[in-house]
Design an enzyme around this catalytic site. Sequence first.
Site, PDB file in Angstrom:
ATOM      1  N   THR A  81      -2.714  15.932   8.311  1.00  0.00           N
ATOM      2  CA  THR A  81      -3.769  16.008   7.524  1.00  0.00           C
ATOM      3  C   THR A  81      -5.381  15.653   7.508  1.00  0.00           C
ATOM      4  O   THR A  81      -6.099  16.316   7.743  1.00  0.00           O
ATOM      5  CB  THR A  81      -3.456  14.823   5.942  1.00  0.00           C
ATOM      6  OG1 THR A  81      -2.537  15.792   5.423  1.00  0.00           O
ATOM      7  CG2 THR A  81      -4.381  15.380   4.839  1.00  0.00           C
ATOM      8  N   LYS A 110     -12.044  -8.312   3.631  1.00  0.00           N
ATOM      9  CA  LYS A 110     -12.893  -9.658   3.572  1.00  0.00           C
ATOM     10  C   LYS A 110     -12.538  -9.502   1.750  1.00  0.00           C
ATOM     11  O   LYS A 110     -13.752 -11.097   1.253  1.00  0.00           O
ATOM     12  CB  LYS A 110     -14.633  -9.668   3.867  1.00  0.00           C
ATOM     13  CG  LYS A 110     -14.718  -9.050   5.002  1.00  0.00           C
ATOM     14  CD  LYS A 110     -16.577  -8.995   5.282  1.00  0.00           C
ATOM     15  CE  LYS A 110     -16.831  -8.446   6.399  1.00  0.00           C
ATOM     16  NZ  LYS A 110     -18.321  -8.738   6.243  1.00  0.00           N
ATOM     17  N   ARG A 131      -7.286   9.345   1.155  1.00  0.00           N
ATOM     18  CA  ARG A 131      -5.570   9.245   1.137  1.00  0.00           C
ATOM     19  C   ARG A 131      -5.133   7.595   1.461  1.00  0.00           C
ATOM     20  O   ARG A 131      -5.548   6.924   1.212  1.00  0.00           O
ATOM     21  CB  ARG A 131      -4.859   9.042   2.782  1.00  0.00           C
ATOM     22  CG  ARG A 131      -3.179   8.623   2.648  1.00  0.00           C
ATOM     23  CD  ARG A 131      -2.240   9.076   3.687  1.00  0.00           C
ATOM     24  NE  ARG A 131      -2.457  10.967   3.690  1.00  0.00           N
ATOM     25  CZ  ARG A 131      -1.655  11.674   4.168  1.00  0.00           C
ATOM     26  NH1 ARG A 131      -1.094  11.404   5.106  1.00  0.00           N
ATOM     27  NH2 ARG A 131      -1.433  12.552   3.886  1.00  0.00           N
TER      28      ARG A 131
HETATM   29  C1  NCD Z   1       3.407  15.079   3.965  1.00  0.00           C
HETATM   30  C2  NCD Z   1       2.776  13.379   3.207  1.00  0.00           C
HETATM   31  O1  NCD Z   1       1.887  12.911   3.667  1.00  0.00           O
HETATM   32  O2  NCD Z   1       2.623  13.224   1.998  1.00  0.00           O
HETATM   33  N1  NCD Z   1       2.731  14.429   5.325  1.00  0.00           N
HETATM   34  C3  NCD Z   1       0.949  15.486   5.334  1.00  0.00           C
HETATM   35  O3  NCD Z   1       0.045  15.518   4.792  1.00  0.00           O
HETATM   36  N2  NCD Z   1       1.178  16.906   5.766  1.00  0.00           N
HETATM   37  C4  NCD Z   1       4.478  14.696   4.230  1.00  0.00           C
HETATM   38  C5  NCD Z   1       5.141  13.285   4.334  1.00  0.00           C
HETATM   39  O4  NCD Z   1       3.981  12.221   4.641  1.00  0.00           O
HETATM   40  O5  NCD Z   1       6.291  13.407   4.147  1.00  0.00           O
END
Ligand code: NCD
Length: 336
Positions: A81, A110, A131
């Site tokens: 990703t 911090k 993320r």
């Molecule tokens: C997935 C995630 O991070 O949710 N990976 C990804 O983005 N391709 C799947 C996983 O981590 O199992």
Amino acid sequence: MYQTVSYPQLNSTPFADDNCKINGNFAHKDILSLDQFSVEDLLALFKLADEMKQLVIEHRPSSLLAGYVVSLLFFEPSSRTFASFVSAIKRLGGQTIEIQNPETVSSINKGESFEDTIRTFEAYSDAIVLRHYHAGSARVAAETATIPLVNAGDGNNEHPTQTLLDLYTIYKHFGRLDNLTCLLAGDPLNSRVIHSLMRGLSLFEHNRVCLLSPEQLRLRRADLAYWSECGLRIEEIDNEKQIPARCDLWYWTRIQKERFTSLHEYETVMKQGFIVTPELLHARAGKDTIVMDPLPRVCTIDPAVDIDGRALYFREQIRNGLYIRMALLALILGRA
Ligand code: NCD
């Protein structure tokens, strides 16, 4: 301190805010959930992804995102990703601010709050890709920032861009996204990829989803009821012998170790996990069944399966992530 921020649990709740629906216009929208998309929105995205693929194959330079900066804030590890977003931005002539592990390298270390961190990166960029390990964090960030926020996975909630590339892969392969019999295996309870994919498949008619998992990892009952109401025909199985004959698609996910509170519990469940082997393919798959995995592969697919022509994970699936993310970024930044 960061941990005091409250994160709503969004699992299975329909995407309430109609303003967030794409509704034919991606420009300046946040991408938080698959529930924002209609069939038409998906097809428009896929058409642009086709063009992006051509651009990449021909190594045609693009300046579509020249003058644009996108911040990537990744609170959880990522290979595909992260790299595909970075590649997508760079291939379109844009620039990136890349922060992996903000809790170590940014002012969060911090004690700066999550919201203040988002406000800071908003000041320097045109979009944020986030993320995070908390379900609902993408929504909190989107409510904080005025620039587009792309959810690159929020805890066990959703991973919409993974599903966009998965649906694109299935569509390119079969020429349709309806009337599919799908086996989704691994961790339906915790896999955000499965949660977004269920939403995506429910947009199309007559899709049948068979969920193979240890009993402890079944979908939450509310999710099961919600997606059944959305029109998906869902069955739950806990044995490979129950895999329906002639599935169009096998989609394998790893058991999400990081969502368990105890290592012992994880290890117990792992012993009941399922692995795709050449033997299992031979016994239960059809000659046209495709095999997908969002990856990383952790006890999901025997490497001996990789050379099977039906295995798409290291071929189309992984590459389509680049084309879809190029198309999506160009659209939400109002450049296509
Ligand atoms: C997935 C995630 O991070 O949710 N990976 C990804 O983005 N391709 C799947 C996983 O981590 O199992």
